[in-house]
Design a protein around this motif. Structure first.
Motif, short mmCIF file in Angstrom:
data_model
loop_
_atom_site.label_atom_id
_atom_site.label_comp_id
_atom_site.label_asym_id
_atom_site.label_seq_id
_atom_site.Cartn_x
_atom_site.Cartn_y
_atom_site.Cartn_z
N ASN A 8 0.83 -1.21 0.00
CA ASN A 8 0.00 0.00 0.00
C ASN A 8 0.87 1.26 0.00
N ASP A 9 1.93 1.24 0.82
CA ASP A 9 2.81 2.42 0.92
C ASP A 9 3.45 2.71 -0.43
N GLU A 47 -1.24 14.64 8.65
CA GLU A 47 -2.59 14.54 9.22
C GLU A 47 -2.54 14.05 10.66
N ILE A 99 1.77 13.14 3.54
CA ILE A 99 0.55 13.89 3.89
C ILE A 99 -0.23 13.17 4.99
N TRP A 100 -0.27 11.83 4.94
CA TRP A 100 -0.90 11.07 6.03
C TRP A 100 -0.18 11.36 7.35
N GLU A 119 -6.69 -0.51 1.42
CA GLU A 119 -6.51 0.42 0.29
C GLU A 119 -6.50 -0.36 -1.01
N TRP A 175 3.47 6.00 10.55
CA TRP A 175 3.54 6.66 9.24
C TRP A 175 4.96 7.10 8.92
N THR A 215 5.02 10.99 -1.28
CA THR A 215 4.38 12.29 -1.05
C THR A 215 3.03 12.12 -0.34
N SER A 216 2.21 11.21 -0.84
CA SER A 216 0.91 10.99 -0.20
C SER A 216 1.07 10.40 1.20
N THR A 217 2.09 9.59 1.37
CA THR A 217 2.34 9.01 2.70
C THR A 217 2.76 10.09 3.68
N ARG A 259 0.87 4.08 -2.88
CA ARG A 259 0.48 5.45 -2.53
C ARG A 259 1.60 6.43 -2.83
#
Lengths: 97, 97
Positions: free
Chosen positions: A17-18, A32, A28-29, B96, A61, A24-26, A21
């Motif tokens: 999954n990492d 969050e 952002i998680w 995911e 994360w 960059t998207s990781t 994704r």
């Protein structure tokens, strides 16, 4: 539990999954989760259970980013945090007054 | 290295400084490290050594917050990340797409 075993567990559970994704998207998680910890710390009565969960998420994360970029967490931690402060060479650290 | 041993090491090195600084200022240090990782990830040629150092710093500052609030990192991680994904109960996680 060893740090390397926890990193391996997260690879087993989430590496595909990492990778799908991407870093960059990781990242952002991760941000969050930082925001969620901020919300809890800003509350008048800090809930220790919620803090524990957010701290676990932040570390997880962060390790996901390490897994995508093939960074060895245990080595990264021992290189940066040996048995004395790297700045003042003391234990405990006496850098801050 | 065990997760609990690394948490103990950071307590030995930095707990007094962390307590003196307090949780809010320590959180700001954590956010600074997040920003530094962002800068590295945004560069055209990501330097793995620098990423390792920032990842180590993010984990260490997160553990400093845990130390101030008396959170057991190993327990927090194993509660939140058991041997299967807590959301889909699978290993690897299939949450995911």
């Amino acid at each position: 539990m060893k740090i390397s075993d926890f990193q391996d567990l997260l690879k087993e559970l989430y590496l595909q999954n990492d990778l799908n994704r991407g870093v960059t998207s990781t990242f952002i998680w991760l941000v969050e989760e930082i925001g969620e910890l901020a919300t809890i710390l800003n509350s008048t009565d800090v809930d220790k259970q919620k803090v524990s969960e957010e701290i676990a998420d932040i570390i997880a994360w962060t390790i996901s980013i390490a897994n995508i970029l093939d960074v060895d967490i245990e080595k990264a931690l021992s290189d940066k945090y040996p048995n004395e402060c790297k700045k003042c060479s003391s234990s405990p650290c006496i850098c801050e007054k």
